[in-house]
Design a protein around this motif. Sequence first.
Motif, PDB file in Angstrom:
ATOM      1  N   LYS A  10      64.459  86.431  66.246  1.00  0.00           N
ATOM      2  CA  LYS A  10      63.965  86.158  64.901  1.00  0.00           C
ATOM      3  C   LYS A  10      62.732  85.272  64.913  1.00  0.00           C
ATOM      4  O   LYS A  10      61.788  85.488  64.135  1.00  0.00           O
ATOM      5  N   ASP A  11      62.693  84.280  65.784  1.00  0.00           N
ATOM      6  CA  ASP A  11      61.555  83.363  65.831  1.00  0.00           C
ATOM      7  C   ASP A  11      60.257  84.084  66.201  1.00  0.00           C
ATOM      8  O   ASP A  11      59.199  83.830  65.624  1.00  0.00           O
ATOM      9  N   LEU A  96      48.481  77.770  57.747  1.00  0.00           N
ATOM     10  CA  LEU A  96      49.821  78.327  57.638  1.00  0.00           C
ATOM     11  C   LEU A  96      50.676  78.147  58.885  1.00  0.00           C
ATOM     12  O   LEU A  96      51.838  77.742  58.802  1.00  0.00           O
ATOM     13  N   ARG A  97      50.096  78.431  60.043  1.00  0.00           N
ATOM     14  CA  ARG A  97      50.919  78.530  61.245  1.00  0.00           C
ATOM     15  C   ARG A  97      51.557  77.209  61.678  1.00  0.00           C
ATOM     16  O   ARG A  97      52.705  77.225  62.160  1.00  0.00           O
ATOM     17  N   PRO A  98      50.881  76.055  61.572  1.00  0.00           N
ATOM     18  CA  PRO A  98      51.564  74.812  61.988  1.00  0.00           C
ATOM     19  C   PRO A  98      52.869  74.579  61.250  1.00  0.00           C
ATOM     20  O   PRO A  98      53.850  74.111  61.839  1.00  0.00           O
ATOM     21  N   TRP A  99      52.901  74.905  59.948  1.00  0.00           N
ATOM     22  CA  TRP A  99      54.135  74.707  59.178  1.00  0.00           C
ATOM     23  C   TRP A  99      55.226  75.665  59.644  1.00  0.00           C
ATOM     24  O   TRP A  99      56.388  75.276  59.785  1.00  0.00           O
ATOM     25  N   LEU A 105      59.665  77.200  65.613  1.00  0.00           N
ATOM     26  CA  LEU A 105      59.386  77.044  67.048  1.00  0.00           C
ATOM     27  C   LEU A 105      58.916  75.614  67.322  1.00  0.00           C
ATOM     28  O   LEU A 105      57.787  75.411  67.786  1.00  0.00           O
ATOM     29  N   PRO A 106      59.735  74.643  67.066  1.00  0.00           N
ATOM     30  CA  PRO A 106      59.283  73.256  67.191  1.00  0.00           C
ATOM     31  C   PRO A 106      58.939  72.837  68.609  1.00  0.00           C
ATOM     32  O   PRO A 106      58.073  71.995  68.828  1.00  0.00           O
ATOM     33  N   GLY A 107      59.570  73.459  69.597  1.00  0.00           N
ATOM     34  CA  GLY A 107      59.321  73.042  70.972  1.00  0.00           C
ATOM     35  C   GLY A 107      58.069  73.634  71.586  1.00  0.00           C
ATOM     36  O   GLY A 107      57.515  73.089  72.543  1.00  0.00           O
ATOM     37  N   SER A 112      50.700  78.908  70.592  1.00  0.00           N
ATOM     38  CA  SER A 112      50.145  80.011  69.813  1.00  0.00           C
ATOM     39  C   SER A 112      48.933  79.567  69.009  1.00  0.00           C
ATOM     40  O   SER A 112      47.990  80.351  68.809  1.00  0.00           O
ATOM     41  N   ILE A 113      48.924  78.335  68.552  1.00  0.00           N
ATOM     42  CA  ILE A 113      47.788  77.815  67.782  1.00  0.00           C
ATOM     43  C   ILE A 113      46.582  77.615  68.685  1.00  0.00           C
ATOM     44  O   ILE A 113      45.453  78.010  68.347  1.00  0.00           O
TER      45      ILE A 113
END
Length: 230
Positions: A10-11, A96-99, A105-107, A112-113
């Motif tokens: 899902k992530d 958008l992506r950092p949030w 995917l906190p770890g 990806s950024i």
Amino acid sequence: MVAMKRSFNKDIIILHCSAFIEVVISSIIALLIMPPTGKFSINTCQVRSLSDWYTLLHNPSPNYERQIHCTQEAVYPLYTIVFVFHTLALFSMLFLRPWICKKYLPGQSKMSIYAAMYFIPILSITHALIGGLLYYSFPYLVIILSVISSAAHFSKKMDQSVSSLVITTIVDPRNMVILLGHWALHAYGIVSITQLTNLTVHGLLILLVPLPALFYIFTAKFTDPTKFHV
């Protein structure tokens, strides 16, 4: 990187959906701000030759004396809109992506950024240098790369038998999504080349989209080097 994981959970799906939304938003805004502003259309001069993309190399020299630097974008806004899109894509990604990464995917959210922050400027530089060449060759490159990528995907399977390739493609959702993505790119390349000017003939060409995958599946057994006989 996160997007390169072989797991299909899902992530990862959320991360890809985030990238898709960023691209869609950037595309819509870039299209709307180009003249005619606020409409889903663009006004541009017809592209007649490759030199139209590189007017910088064709500044006039009256009487073969002093060169006059009066370069204009002959294909406006086809050249400019790509840079606008890349800029908007970068800002929408940073917004958008950092949030999304922080929540799902906190770890591993940074990878990806950072990858996008390197990749987007590289795309812009590539477009600045060979935008005209890409304009003419892009549909053909899409078809060629989709075929090569599809073959590379199948070649990673340890079991190259017909039954195994078919079953693993149907049963594994990740493999099915990858295959459908290749088919979509192949179909897009065909539509870009033909423009569907002859709907009957060109529609039949789209039906041939699965052919490269089927060709690999049914001929892979003949490429085993251990079974090569002179």
